[in-house]
Write a protein that holds these residues in place. Structure first.
Motif, PDB file in Angstrom:
ATOM      1  N   ASP A  32       4.910  -3.523   2.534  1.00 33.02           N
ATOM      2  CA  ASP A  32       5.648  -4.087   3.671  1.00 33.02           C
ATOM      3  C   ASP A  32       4.866  -5.186   4.378  1.00 33.02           C
ATOM      4  OD1 ASP A  32       7.635  -2.349   3.132  1.00 33.02           O
ATOM      5  OD2 ASP A  32       7.260  -1.002   4.812  1.00 33.02           O
ATOM      6  N   ASN A  33       3.541  -5.083   4.308  1.00 31.05           N
ATOM      7  CA  ASN A  33       2.719  -5.977   5.128  1.00 31.05           C
ATOM      8  C   ASN A  33       1.663  -6.755   4.356  1.00 31.05           C
ATOM      9  OD1 ASN A  33       3.795  -5.056   7.815  1.00 31.05           O
ATOM     10  ND2 ASN A  33       2.975  -3.100   7.096  1.00 31.05           N
TER      11      ASN A  33
ATOM     12  N   ASP B 299       0.024  -1.772   0.853  1.00 28.02           N
ATOM     13  CA  ASP B 299       1.138  -1.610   1.783  1.00 28.02           C
ATOM     14  C   ASP B 299       2.115  -2.755   1.527  1.00 28.02           C
ATOM     15  OD1 ASP B 299       2.912  -1.356   3.847  1.00 28.02           O
ATOM     16  OD2 ASP B 299       1.443  -1.597   5.464  1.00 28.02           O
TER      17      ASP B 299
ATOM     18  N   ALA C 126      12.528  -2.651   4.675  1.00 20.77           N
ATOM     19  CA  ALA C 126      11.936  -3.781   5.405  1.00 20.77           C
ATOM     20  C   ALA C 126      12.858  -4.992   5.367  1.00 20.77           C
ATOM     21  CB  ALA C 126      10.572  -4.129   4.810  1.00 20.77           C
TER      22      ALA C 126
ATOM     23  N   SER D 298      10.652   1.332   0.596  1.00 19.16           N
ATOM     24  CA  SER D 298      10.030   0.678   1.739  1.00 19.16           C
ATOM     25  C   SER D 298      10.357  -0.809   1.770  1.00 19.16           C
ATOM     26  CB  SER D 298       8.512   0.880   1.684  1.00 19.16           C
ATOM     27  OG  SER D 298       7.893   0.341   2.823  1.00 19.16           O
ATOM     28  N   LEU D 299      10.339  -1.452   0.586  1.00 16.55           N
ATOM     29  CA  LEU D 299      10.688  -2.871   0.515  1.00 16.55           C
ATOM     30  C   LEU D 299      12.148  -3.108   0.906  1.00 16.55           C
ATOM     31  CD1 LEU D 299       8.899  -3.934  -2.808  1.00 16.55           C
ATOM     32  CD2 LEU D 299       8.390  -4.795  -0.522  1.00 16.55           C
TER      33      LEU D 299
ATOM     34  N   PRO E  68       5.148 -10.493   1.757  1.00 15.15           N
ATOM     35  CA  PRO E  68       6.277  -9.961   2.523  1.00 15.15           C
ATOM     36  C   PRO E  68       6.368 -10.515   3.938  1.00 15.15           C
ATOM     37  CG  PRO E  68       4.537  -8.321   2.349  1.00 15.15           C
ATOM     38  CD  PRO E  68       4.126  -9.474   1.475  1.00 15.15           C
TER      39      PRO E  68
END
Length: 505
Positions: A233-234, A231, A434, A430-431, A266
């Motif tokens: 993002d996290n 993931d 974010a 997604s990056l 991230p």
């Protein structure tokens, strides 16, 4: 009574004000603005690069602007003109905006999700050999390597037999060095060689490309080993950044001139770049327990071999890779309009390019020679690694500046033809989302492993000792410590990274 009603209707119809030519044009442009707004919002949804709340804000903003441009056409003459001018301006902006969004999405689809490699296998004869085509190789004795790259060699033999409509005589010649020697000594008439080995051969036989000739090439595509997605993002993830020492197709297997691990957290917005000398003498992941090899030679066996080999050095498992070759490197920097770097020491490269000390403006060609040079420095690969990371940081800085908008289409074109990553387009989107949602600057720091130079026999070319770098183990351990800090969410500064660099010679 009916006649009176009919007469009243006609009178009311005549009293209704007619639209002027200016109003009709203004309303037309306003309707065009509405259509382009719908198309633009649709492109944003398709590209999937913006958070939902931003798209919602765009929709609300465009709706209000449309209502304003529409109702101004029923106001005063000056107000109508203002509304018409605004509609035209917004139409132009939406047209360009939609174009940029679609170009960006198209580029992401092209560069993302790379999961294949291409091997180019050549039939090579000495230059004075009279044969010009495959059909003229009938009756020739084919030299092949005994074990190295045997899978591609066997595929090539089958294809040659199809072209010749018959079997071919082969002679196993050991490694790549003895294979080339067999061709030069006349023991075989033609050799089957993976082009990924060409640069390594030319390290010892400088005139190999001039003294030999390619009759035909066969290309074979194969799947890369799957990596562990996370993931993005996290979760902290590791990206292998590879700069290949070839020109042409980015998917072709070749040596890796740049070997950098990017550790990305991230949550803390920290990115640590760890550079390792290309000539580091290491154990290849495909040949555990066998003769060690240069790190750069790992790329000959595919980017997955380079990832695993480098990951084994630092005790991590790279999740993704990014690849760029010489052609792509120049194209991207030229599309950016050049980059600005601060050069610490004046030097002249071995091929005649001079770089003054101080701030330099570099185009693609000069940036390439700047980042490749090592012979001009006493600490060779170590300084080259530092210079390469300067160039990478300068590229990132330029890419995030407003100045790229003027060359945006050219940049996207350069990137799409010269850049590949195993990150999917959804992960890249997604990056981006974010970053737009959370904002804030990234803390990008760098560290370089070092070692002592020497010469050793290598797995890929056993004919003679090649120049290598024996990695300083303290340097490697310090790199591991920094990687762990980023993964654990600790803060990291460039001064801290610099303080851990071992001053090895």
């Amino acid at each position: 009574m009916k006649n009176s009603e009919t007469e009243d209707v006609k009178i009311n119809s005549k009293d209704k004000p007619e639209l002027t030519g200016g109003q009709k044009f203004g309303l037309f442009v306003s309707y065009l603005f509405l259509i382009l707004s719908i198309v633009f919002v649709g492109s944003l949804h398709y590209a999937d690069l913006l958070p939902v709340y931003i798209i919602a804000m765009v929709v609300v903003g465009l709706s209000l602007l449309y209502l304003y441009t529409y109702f101004t056409q029923f106001g005063s003459k000056n107000l109508r003109r203002a509304g018409t001018f605004l509609s035209i301006l917004l139409c132009v902006c939406l047209g360009f905006g939609t174009y940029y969004v679609l170009v960006t999405k198209g580029t992401l689809k092209k560069i993302a999700g790379a999961h294949k490699k291409t091997d180019t296998i050549s039939l090579i004869v000495m230059d004075q050999n009279p044969a010009k085509t495959v059909n003229e190789l009938n009756g020739y004795n084919f030299g092949i390597a005994t074990t190295i790259d045997r899978a591609n060699t066997d595929k090539c033999i089958k294809d040659v037999e199809k072209d010749l409509d018959g079997s071919v005589d082969t002679k196993e010649c050991g490694g790549i060095d003895t294979l080339v020697s067999a061709l030069y000594d006349g023991e075989v008439d033609v050799i089957i060689l993976n082009e990924a080995y060409r640069q390594t051969i030319e390290d010892s036989k400088e005139n190999f490309s001039k003294e030999t000739r390619v009759i035909k090439q066969y290309k074979y595509e194969s799947e890369l080993s799957k990596t562990n997605s996370v993931d993005v993002d996290n979760e902290t993830f590791v990206v292998y950044i590879s700069g290949n020492d070839t020109y042409g197709a980015i998917a072709d297997t070749s040596r890796s001139d740049v070997n950098i691990l990017g550790i990305v957290n991230p949550k803390t917005k920290t990115c640590l770049l760890v550079s390792t000398p290309r000539d580091s003498y290491v154990e290849l992941s495909i040949a555990p327990g066998q003769t060690k090899d240069k790190l750069t030679h790992a790329g000959i066996y595919g980017v997955d071999c380079s990832m695993d080999t480098l990951g084994n050095i630092y005790g991590v498992k790279p999740n993704y890779f990014v690849r760029v070759n010489f052609t792509g490197f120049q194209n991207i920097i030229n599309a950016l309009g050049g980059i600005t770097i601060k050069n610490d020491t004046s030097f002249t490269s071995h091929d005649g390019y001079h770089f003054e000390q101080g701030t330099l403006e570099l185009d693609g060609l000069h940036a390439l020679h700047y980042s490749r040079e090592r012979k001009a420095f006493k600490n060779g690969d170590f300084q080259r690694g530092q210079n390469q990371m300067k160039v990478i940081k300068a590229m990132v800085k330029k890419m995030t500046s407003p100045s790229i908008l003027g060359n945006y289409a050219s940049l996207m074109s350069g990137v799409s033809d010269s850049f590949r990553t195993s990150l999917s387009d959804d992960e890249i989107s997604s990056l981006v989302k974010a970053q737009l949602k959370n904002g804030g600057d990234w803390n990008v720091v760098s560290y370089s492993a070092v070692g002592t130079t020497g010469s050793e026999y290598t797995y890929s070319y056993a004919g003679k000792p090649l120049s290598i770098v024996n990695l300083n183990q303290t340097s490697v351990e310090n790199g591991k410590k920094l990687i762990k800090k980023v993964m654990d969410g600790e803060t990291l500064t460039q001064d801290e990274c610099d303080s851990l660099i071992v001053n090895d010679k």
